[in-house]
Design a protein around this motif. Sequence first.
Motif, PDB file in Angstrom:
ATOM      1  N   MET A  93      43.583 118.365  22.751  1.00 28.81           N
ATOM      2  CA  MET A  93      42.992 117.431  24.050  1.00 28.81           C
ATOM      3  C   MET A  93      44.085 116.033  23.931  1.00 28.81           C
ATOM      4  SD  MET A  93      39.972 118.605  25.077  1.00 28.81           S
ATOM      5  CE  MET A  93      39.497 117.626  24.496  1.00 28.81           C
ATOM      6  N   ARG A  94      43.595 114.975  24.688  1.00 28.93           N
ATOM      7  CA  ARG A  94      44.405 114.257  24.645  1.00 28.93           C
ATOM      8  C   ARG A  94      43.296 112.564  24.585  1.00 28.93           C
ATOM      9  NH1 ARG A  94      47.963 116.634  27.415  1.00 28.93           N
ATOM     10  NH2 ARG A  94      49.978 116.489  27.388  1.00 28.93           N
ATOM     11  N   SER A  95      43.556 111.900  23.989  1.00 30.28           N
ATOM     12  CA  SER A  95      42.591 111.000  23.519  1.00 30.28           C
ATOM     13  C   SER A  95      42.873 109.888  25.681  1.00 30.28           C
ATOM     14  CB  SER A  95      42.800 109.683  22.083  1.00 30.28           C
ATOM     15  OG  SER A  95      43.641 109.111  22.780  1.00 30.28           O
ATOM     16  N   ILE A  96      42.122 109.018  25.712  1.00 36.76           N
ATOM     17  CA  ILE A  96      42.097 107.831  26.539  1.00 36.76           C
ATOM     18  C   ILE A  96      43.360 107.199  26.186  1.00 36.76           C
ATOM     19  CG2 ILE A  96      41.089 106.468  25.723  1.00 36.76           C
ATOM     20  CD1 ILE A  96      39.478 105.947  28.716  1.00 36.76           C
ATOM     21  N   GLY A  97      43.979 106.733  25.579  1.00 34.46           N
ATOM     22  CA  GLY A  97      44.687 106.388  24.793  1.00 34.46           C
ATOM     23  C   GLY A  97      46.337 107.086  24.935  1.00 34.46           C
ATOM     24  N   GLN A  98      46.125 108.038  24.574  1.00 36.29           N
ATOM     25  CA  GLN A  98      47.638 109.518  24.846  1.00 36.29           C
ATOM     26  C   GLN A  98      47.613 110.091  25.904  1.00 36.29           C
ATOM     27  OE1 GLN A  98      45.342 112.283  22.275  1.00 36.29           O
ATOM     28  NE2 GLN A  98      47.942 111.637  20.630  1.00 36.29           N
ATOM     29  N   MET A  99      46.274 109.687  26.968  1.00 36.00           N
ATOM     30  CA  MET A  99      45.951 110.381  28.547  1.00 36.00           C
ATOM     31  C   MET A  99      46.911 108.891  29.476  1.00 36.00           C
ATOM     32  SD  MET A  99      45.926 111.936  30.704  1.00 36.00           S
ATOM     33  CE  MET A  99      44.049 114.147  30.535  1.00 36.00           C
ATOM     34  N   SER A 100      46.501 108.263  28.729  1.00 38.84           N
ATOM     35  CA  SER A 100      46.767 106.243  29.731  1.00 38.84           C
ATOM     36  C   SER A 100      48.275 106.791  28.972  1.00 38.84           C
ATOM     37  CB  SER A 100      46.653 105.152  29.151  1.00 38.84           C
ATOM     38  OG  SER A 100      46.972 103.995  29.656  1.00 38.84           O
ATOM     39  N   ARG A 101      49.239 106.851  28.199  1.00 44.36           N
ATOM     40  CA  ARG A 101      50.544 106.425  28.291  1.00 44.36           C
ATOM     41  C   ARG A 101      51.574 107.909  28.800  1.00 44.36           C
ATOM     42  NH1 ARG A 101      49.368 105.294  23.086  1.00 44.36           N
ATOM     43  NH2 ARG A 101      48.947 107.628  22.547  1.00 44.36           N
ATOM     44  N   ASP A 102      50.815 109.066  29.113  1.00 43.50           N
ATOM     45  CA  ASP A 102      51.541 110.074  29.434  1.00 43.50           C
ATOM     46  C   ASP A 102      51.106 110.205  31.178  1.00 43.50           C
ATOM     47  OD1 ASP A 102      52.032 111.011  27.064  1.00 43.50           O
ATOM     48  OD2 ASP A 102      50.763 112.769  26.497  1.00 43.50           O
ATOM     49  N   SER A 103      50.142 109.416  31.907  1.00 44.69           N
ATOM     50  CA  SER A 103      49.822 109.548  32.985  1.00 44.69           C
ATOM     51  C   SER A 103      50.543 108.452  33.628  1.00 44.69           C
ATOM     52  CB  SER A 103      48.564 109.801  32.985  1.00 44.69           C
ATOM     53  OG  SER A 103      47.793 109.077  33.368  1.00 44.69           O
ATOM     54  N   GLY A 104      50.698 107.584  33.054  1.00 38.46           N
ATOM     55  CA  GLY A 104      51.440 106.568  34.306  1.00 38.46           C
ATOM     56  C   GLY A 104      49.413 105.352  33.909  1.00 38.46           C
ATOM     57  N   LEU A 105      48.457 105.678  34.201  1.00 40.47           N
ATOM     58  CA  LEU A 105      47.036 104.989  34.592  1.00 40.47           C
ATOM     59  C   LEU A 105      46.954 104.440  33.418  1.00 40.47           C
ATOM     60  CD1 LEU A 105      45.422 107.957  36.373  1.00 40.47           C
ATOM     61  CD2 LEU A 105      46.705 106.008  37.366  1.00 40.47           C
ATOM     62  N   SER A 106      46.423 102.931  33.833  1.00 40.88           N
ATOM     63  CA  SER A 106      45.761 102.602  32.410  1.00 40.88           C
ATOM     64  C   SER A 106      44.846 102.938  31.977  1.00 40.88           C
ATOM     65  CB  SER A 106      45.759 100.671  32.357  1.00 40.88           C
ATOM     66  OG  SER A 106      45.188 100.621  34.131  1.00 40.88           O
ATOM     67  N   VAL A 107      44.798 102.016  30.592  1.00 35.94           N
ATOM     68  CA  VAL A 107      42.641 102.919  30.092  1.00 35.94           C
ATOM     69  C   VAL A 107      41.880 102.294  30.750  1.00 35.94           C
ATOM     70  CG1 VAL A 107      41.247 102.578  27.844  1.00 35.94           C
ATOM     71  CG2 VAL A 107      44.026 102.867  27.817  1.00 35.94           C
ATOM     72  N   SER A 108      41.806 100.945  31.586  1.00 44.66           N
ATOM     73  CA  SER A 108      40.618 100.945  31.921  1.00 44.66           C
ATOM     74  C   SER A 108      40.667 101.778  33.541  1.00 44.66           C
ATOM     75  CB  SER A 108      41.046  99.134  32.606  1.00 44.66           C
ATOM     76  OG  SER A 108      42.091  99.005  32.945  1.00 44.66           O
ATOM     77  N   THR A 109      41.387 101.080  34.232  1.00 46.80           N
ATOM     78  CA  THR A 109      42.019 102.939  35.269  1.00 46.80           C
ATOM     79  C   THR A 109      41.468 104.277  34.879  1.00 46.80           C
ATOM     80  OG1 THR A 109      43.751 101.600  36.240  1.00 46.80           O
ATOM     81  CG2 THR A 109      43.650 103.327  37.283  1.00 46.80           C
ATOM     82  N   LEU A 110      41.411 104.588  33.983  1.00 45.50           N
ATOM     83  CA  LEU A 110      40.906 105.880  33.828  1.00 45.50           C
ATOM     84  C   LEU A 110      39.803 105.999  33.179  1.00 45.50           C
ATOM     85  CD1 LEU A 110      43.558 107.367  30.888  1.00 45.50           C
ATOM     86  CD2 LEU A 110      43.168 108.781  33.449  1.00 45.50           C
ATOM     87  N   ARG A 111      38.512 104.478  33.002  1.00 48.68           N
ATOM     88  CA  ARG A 111      37.418 104.678  32.088  1.00 48.68           C
ATOM     89  C   ARG A 111      36.535 104.592  34.285  1.00 48.68           C
ATOM     90  NH1 ARG A 111      38.545 100.407  28.124  1.00 48.68           N
ATOM     91  NH2 ARG A 111      38.045 101.054  26.409  1.00 48.68           N
ATOM     92  N   PHE A 112      37.729 103.918  34.942  1.00 51.05           N
ATOM     93  CA  PHE A 112      37.203 103.548  36.465  1.00 51.05           C
ATOM     94  C   PHE A 112      37.064 105.020  37.051  1.00 51.05           C
ATOM     95  CE2 PHE A 112      37.961 103.180  40.890  1.00 51.05           C
ATOM     96  CZ  PHE A 112      36.800 102.264  41.766  1.00 51.05           C
ATOM     97  N   TYR A 113      37.714 105.757  37.106  1.00 54.61           N
ATOM     98  CA  TYR A 113      37.432 107.107  37.741  1.00 54.61           C
ATOM     99  C   TYR A 113      36.673 107.728  37.270  1.00 54.61           C
ATOM    100  CZ  TYR A 113      41.720 105.906  39.999  1.00 54.61           C
ATOM    101  OH  TYR A 113      42.504 104.938  41.238  1.00 54.61           O
ATOM    102  N   ASP A 114      36.788 107.520  35.519  1.00 52.68           N
ATOM    103  CA  ASP A 114      35.776 108.859  35.248  1.00 52.68           C
ATOM    104  C   ASP A 114      34.069 107.782  35.914  1.00 52.68           C
ATOM    105  OD1 ASP A 114      33.485 109.700  33.386  1.00 52.68           O
ATOM    106  OD2 ASP A 114      34.230 108.614  31.798  1.00 52.68           O
ATOM    107  N   GLY A 115      33.862 107.190  35.384  1.00 49.52           N
ATOM    108  CA  GLY A 115      32.761 106.310  36.315  1.00 49.52           C
ATOM    109  C   GLY A 115      32.621 106.902  37.748  1.00 49.52           C
ATOM    110  N   ALA A 116      33.924 106.766  38.419  1.00 52.19           N
ATOM    111  CA  ALA A 116      33.428 107.033  39.889  1.00 52.19           C
ATOM    112  C   ALA A 116      34.015 108.735  40.416  1.00 52.19           C
ATOM    113  CB  ALA A 116      35.288 107.117  40.390  1.00 52.19           C
ATOM    114  N   GLY A 117      33.746 109.362  38.821  1.00 49.19           N
ATOM    115  CA  GLY A 117      33.571 111.294  39.049  1.00 49.19           C
ATOM    116  C   GLY A 117      34.857 111.540  39.695  1.00 49.19           C
ATOM    117  N   VAL A 118      36.271 110.489  39.943  1.00 52.49           N
ATOM    118  CA  VAL A 118      37.243 111.428  39.895  1.00 52.49           C
ATOM    119  C   VAL A 118      37.832 111.955  38.914  1.00 52.49           C
ATOM    120  CG1 VAL A 118      39.258 111.022  41.173  1.00 52.49           C
ATOM    121  CG2 VAL A 118      37.286 109.245  41.754  1.00 52.49           C
TER     122      VAL A 118
END
Length: 362
Positions: free
Chosen positions: A1-26
């Motif tokens: 499992m990746r933390s949100i910080g690790q996912m941000s570094r590995d994917s190129g999406l910022s933490v705030s963007t990942l939070r947004f896409y979570d809230g949008a159900g994407v």
Amino acid sequence: MRSIGQMSRDSGLSVSTLRFYDGAGVLVPARVDPVSGYRWYAPEQLAEARLLARLRAAGMPLADIRLVLAGWSSTDTDLVRSLLSAHLRRLEHGLSDARRELSTVRVLLDRREKHLMSTTRSTSARLNVSASELAAALDTVRFAVGTDPELPTLHGVLFDIEDAALRVVATDRYRLAVARTEITGHDGPRVQIVVPTALVDAMRALLSDEDSAVLTVEGDHVTLDTGDRQTAGQSLGHEFPDYRRLVQLPSGRRIPINVHALRTAVQSGPVRPGDGHDRSQAPVDITVLTVTPDEVVTVVEEGESGKDHLACNRTFLLDALRAGARERLILELGGGPTAPLVIRRPDTEGSFSMLMPVRLEQ
């Protein structure tokens, strides 16, 4: 499992963007800690996150991104291919239209340049100015100087001399700052010169311990004298945009603010992902402001929405509050979320900053 910080570094999406896409159900995390609310992503979600980042960089609408991700793991990839093709056609059609219109604009620009070359304008002036007031004026606008290599005409500060006043102006397209100071010794026609950033900084350093200064403009050469010290250099050699047209805004709602309180709220408050003003750049952190019924400017909490909310670049807002150099300033809110945010000093109409609003992630 990746933390949100690790996912941000590995994917190129910022933490705030990942939070947004979570809230949008994407892109919903595989697990959310029920106590801390911390998000964890499964290994296979990294590929989806990287795909999402590419689609986002290509400017695909969120509704289409949602369908692409939904169809990505399907055995029938026709939907994904059709969505990609449709978006590419939209981009190509838009580019064709833009090329045609810009070609016409270039023709009009060539005609205008020929007209301007046939006119002459005086560029000579010698004036006296308070060193402390000029220093304060430069401090007010310095944060807004442009750095885009494709727009060298914005890599400096405009010195606009007219009507016993010196106005210094800077803009990078997304923010604009103007400061006015009184002068003596000049009663001639209007003189404008764009002083490059390095020379502006040298002037500011020269003004630290002086009472008065003499500014001299001769053609494309500008000199600042303070006592027995001097700094001089060439102008940028470019025409600065007509800033007076940029600040011709309808009067907005003016709200007095406590700068320290608002700055603290912005620094510690929630941010949202946004594209800023240029989709080719990395996402930026956005602060959303609103005015409470008791006339207090406050930061909107994550998840709240409202038609009277104004989104702006968090860093730009903090820079403008700092450049205001006052314990209390006035925020002027115009006609809705697309109108610029103006930050004024309460003691003068001649010094202010203007920030363009930004679009929240859709």
